[in-house]
Design a protein around this motif. Structure first.
Motif, mmCIF file in Angstrom:
data_model
loop_
_atom_site.group_PDB
_atom_site.id
_atom_site.type_symbol
_atom_site.label_atom_id
_atom_site.label_comp_id
_atom_site.label_asym_id
_atom_site.label_seq_id
_atom_site.Cartn_x
_atom_site.Cartn_y
_atom_site.Cartn_z
ATOM 1 N N ILE A 3 0.846 -1.033 0.049
ATOM 2 C CA ILE A 3 0.060 -0.011 -0.122
ATOM 3 C C ILE A 3 0.898 1.361 -0.088
ATOM 4 N N ARG A 4 0.753 2.079 -1.012
ATOM 5 C CA ARG A 4 1.693 3.125 -1.138
ATOM 6 C C ARG A 4 1.304 4.306 -0.365
ATOM 7 N N ASN A 5 0.151 4.674 -0.129
ATOM 8 C CA ASN A 5 -0.457 5.601 0.662
ATOM 9 C C ASN A 5 -2.050 5.342 1.236
ATOM 10 N N ILE A 6 -2.499 6.070 2.241
ATOM 11 C CA ILE A 6 -3.839 5.858 2.491
ATOM 12 C C ILE A 6 -4.287 7.190 2.457
ATOM 13 N N GLY A 97 -3.707 5.786 -3.631
ATOM 14 C CA GLY A 97 -3.722 4.676 -2.475
ATOM 15 C C GLY A 97 -4.801 4.453 -2.177
ATOM 16 N N LEU A 98 -4.847 3.448 -0.998
ATOM 17 C CA LEU A 98 -6.100 2.918 -0.258
ATOM 18 C C LEU A 98 -6.915 3.759 0.200
ATOM 19 N N ILE A 99 -8.270 3.883 -0.288
ATOM 20 C CA ILE A 99 -9.153 4.778 0.365
ATOM 21 C C ILE A 99 -9.934 4.484 1.450
ATOM 22 N N ILE A 100 -9.997 5.049 2.468
ATOM 23 C CA ILE A 100 -10.744 4.837 3.621
ATOM 24 C C ILE A 100 -11.667 6.093 4.024
ATOM 25 N N SER A 101 -13.079 5.439 4.027
ATOM 26 C CA SER A 101 -14.013 6.499 4.498
ATOM 27 C C SER A 101 -14.261 6.140 6.040
ATOM 28 N N LEU A 102 -14.228 7.403 6.738
ATOM 29 C CA LEU A 102 -14.713 7.579 8.032
ATOM 30 C C LEU A 102 -16.151 7.861 8.159
ATOM 31 N N TYR A 103 -17.010 7.243 8.846
ATOM 32 C CA TYR A 103 -18.423 7.796 8.870
ATOM 33 C C TYR A 103 -18.808 8.041 10.269
ATOM 34 N N ALA A 104 -19.733 9.005 10.480
ATOM 35 C CA ALA A 104 -20.477 9.266 11.590
ATOM 36 C C ALA A 104 -21.812 9.848 11.279
ATOM 37 N N PRO A 105 -22.848 9.460 12.117
ATOM 38 C CA PRO A 105 -24.190 10.086 11.817
ATOM 39 C C PRO A 105 -24.059 11.548 12.296
ATOM 40 N N ILE A 106 -24.993 12.359 11.574
ATOM 41 C CA ILE A 106 -25.070 13.779 11.810
ATOM 42 C C ILE A 106 -25.117 14.364 13.121
ATOM 43 N N ASP A 107 -25.714 13.702 13.931
ATOM 44 C CA ASP A 107 -25.918 14.270 15.176
ATOM 45 C C ASP A 107 -24.403 14.067 15.921
ATOM 46 N N THR A 108 -23.682 13.148 15.712
ATOM 47 C CA THR A 108 -22.369 12.673 16.397
ATOM 48 C C THR A 108 -21.261 13.825 15.649
ATOM 49 N N ASP A 144 -12.493 1.850 -0.248
ATOM 50 C CA ASP A 144 -12.129 0.480 -0.135
ATOM 51 C C ASP A 144 -12.429 -0.337 1.139
ATOM 52 N N LEU A 145 -12.355 0.720 2.055
ATOM 53 C CA LEU A 145 -12.798 0.424 3.561
ATOM 54 C C LEU A 145 -13.626 1.416 4.256
ATOM 55 N N GLU A 156 -8.864 3.102 18.469
ATOM 56 C CA GLU A 156 -9.687 1.975 17.942
ATOM 57 C C GLU A 156 -9.644 2.011 16.515
ATOM 58 N N VAL A 157 -9.847 3.254 15.976
ATOM 59 C CA VAL A 157 -10.072 3.434 14.562
ATOM 60 C C VAL A 157 -8.740 3.287 13.833
ATOM 61 N N VAL A 158 -7.823 3.645 14.417
ATOM 62 C CA VAL A 158 -6.123 3.389 13.896
ATOM 63 C C VAL A 158 -5.885 1.872 14.037
ATOM 64 N N ASP A 159 -6.224 1.167 15.023
ATOM 65 C CA ASP A 159 -6.160 -0.326 14.865
ATOM 66 C C ASP A 159 -6.941 -1.129 13.928
ATOM 67 N N GLU A 160 -8.201 -0.590 13.631
ATOM 68 C CA GLU A 160 -8.954 -1.372 12.770
ATOM 69 C C GLU A 160 -8.217 -1.084 11.404
ATOM 70 N N ILE A 161 -7.772 0.260 11.003
ATOM 71 C CA ILE A 161 -7.086 0.411 9.727
ATOM 72 C C ILE A 161 -5.904 -0.429 9.613
ATOM 73 N N LEU A 162 -4.972 -0.418 10.752
ATOM 74 C CA LEU A 162 -3.982 -1.330 10.663
ATOM 75 C C LEU A 162 -4.217 -2.662 10.463
ATOM 76 N N TYR A 163 -5.167 -3.283 11.218
ATOM 77 C CA TYR A 163 -5.819 -4.703 10.995
ATOM 78 C C TYR A 163 -5.836 -4.966 9.398
ATOM 79 N N ASN A 164 -6.634 -4.091 9.019
ATOM 80 C CA ASN A 164 -7.114 -4.259 7.587
ATOM 81 C C ASN A 164 -6.233 -4.008 6.644
#
Length: 175
Positions: A3-6, A97-108, A144-145, A156-164
Motif C-alpha cells: 500500500i503506497r498511501n492511505i 492509494g487505499l481509500i478509507i471512508s470514515l463515517y459518523a451520523p449527523i448528530d455525532t 476500499d474500507l 480503535e479506528v487506527v487499530d482497525e485500519i492497521l488490521y485491515n
C-alpha cells in the motif's frame, strides 16, 4: 501487494485529521491534511478562499494539490469532505492509494464540530447538514474500507485500519 498511501475521506467531523495524524505516527509515514496544505499554499484560510474567490477556486486548488500527491509514497492523506465528490478527483485519489471512508451520523458530527464557524459548507440547520451528508454518502461508500467512528476511539479506528492493511497485504488485495 504494498500500500503506497492511505487516503482518508468522509464528511467533516468524522475524525479524518485526528485519525490521520495518529495513523501516520503509527506507520512512521508523513501526514498531510489537504485543507491545511491549501491554506499554506494560498496564504488564506479555507473560509477566506470561499468568501473571496468562491468554491470553484478552492476546488481548483484542491485538485492541483491531490494531483501532485500521485507521485508520493508513505503518506496518510486527510482530504476535505468535498474532495472525492468530483469524478476527476475520485480518479486521482484511487491512483494515490487505499481509500478509507470514515463515517459518523449527523448528530455525532454536529456534537464534535460544536459551534465551529470555520467550515464553509456547514449549515446552521441540522436537517440541511443531514441532507448534505446523505447526498455525499454514496461517494464515500465507494471507498476500499468504511469505518464507523461513532462509538470507538481514535486509537480503535487506527487499530482497525492497521488490521485491515495487514489483512490486505497478506491477501494481495491492495493497490
Amino acid at each position: 501487494m504494498k500500500i503506497r498511501n492511505i487516503v482518508l475521506i468522509g464528511f467533516m467531523g468524522t475524525g479524518k485529521t485526528s485519525v490521520g495524524k495518529r495513523l501516520a505516527k503509527q506507520l512512521n509515514w508523513n501526514f498531510i491534511d489537504t485543507d491545511v496544505a491549501i491554506e499554506e499554499i494560498s496564504g488564506m484560510s479555507v473560509p477566506e478562499i470561499f468568501r473571496k474567490h468562491g468554491e470553484t477556486r478552492f476546488r481548483s486548488e484542491e485538485k492541483a494539490l491531490i494531483k501532485r500527491l500521485i507521485e508520493r509514497e508513505g503518506y496518510v492523506i486527510s482530504t476535505g469532505g468535498g474532495t472525492p465528490l468530483r469524478a476527476e478527483n475520485w480518479e486521482i485519489l484511487t491512483q494515490i492509494g487505499l481509500i478509507i471512508s470514515l463515517y459518523a451520523p449527523i448528530d455525532t458530527i454536529l456534537e464534535r464540530i460544536g459551534g465551529s464557524n470555520d467550515r464553509p459548507l456547514l449549515k446552521a440547520d441540522r436537517d440541511e447538514n443531514e441532507r448534505l451528508l446523505l447526498s455525499r454518502q454514496p461517494i464515500y461508500n465507494k471507498a476500499d474500507l468504511i469505518i464507523n467512528t461513532t462509538e470507538i476511539s481514535i486509537d480503535e479506528v487506527v487499530d482497525e485500519i492497521l488490521y485491515n492493511i495487514e489483512d490486505r497485504t497478506k491477501d494481495g488485495t491492495s493497490d
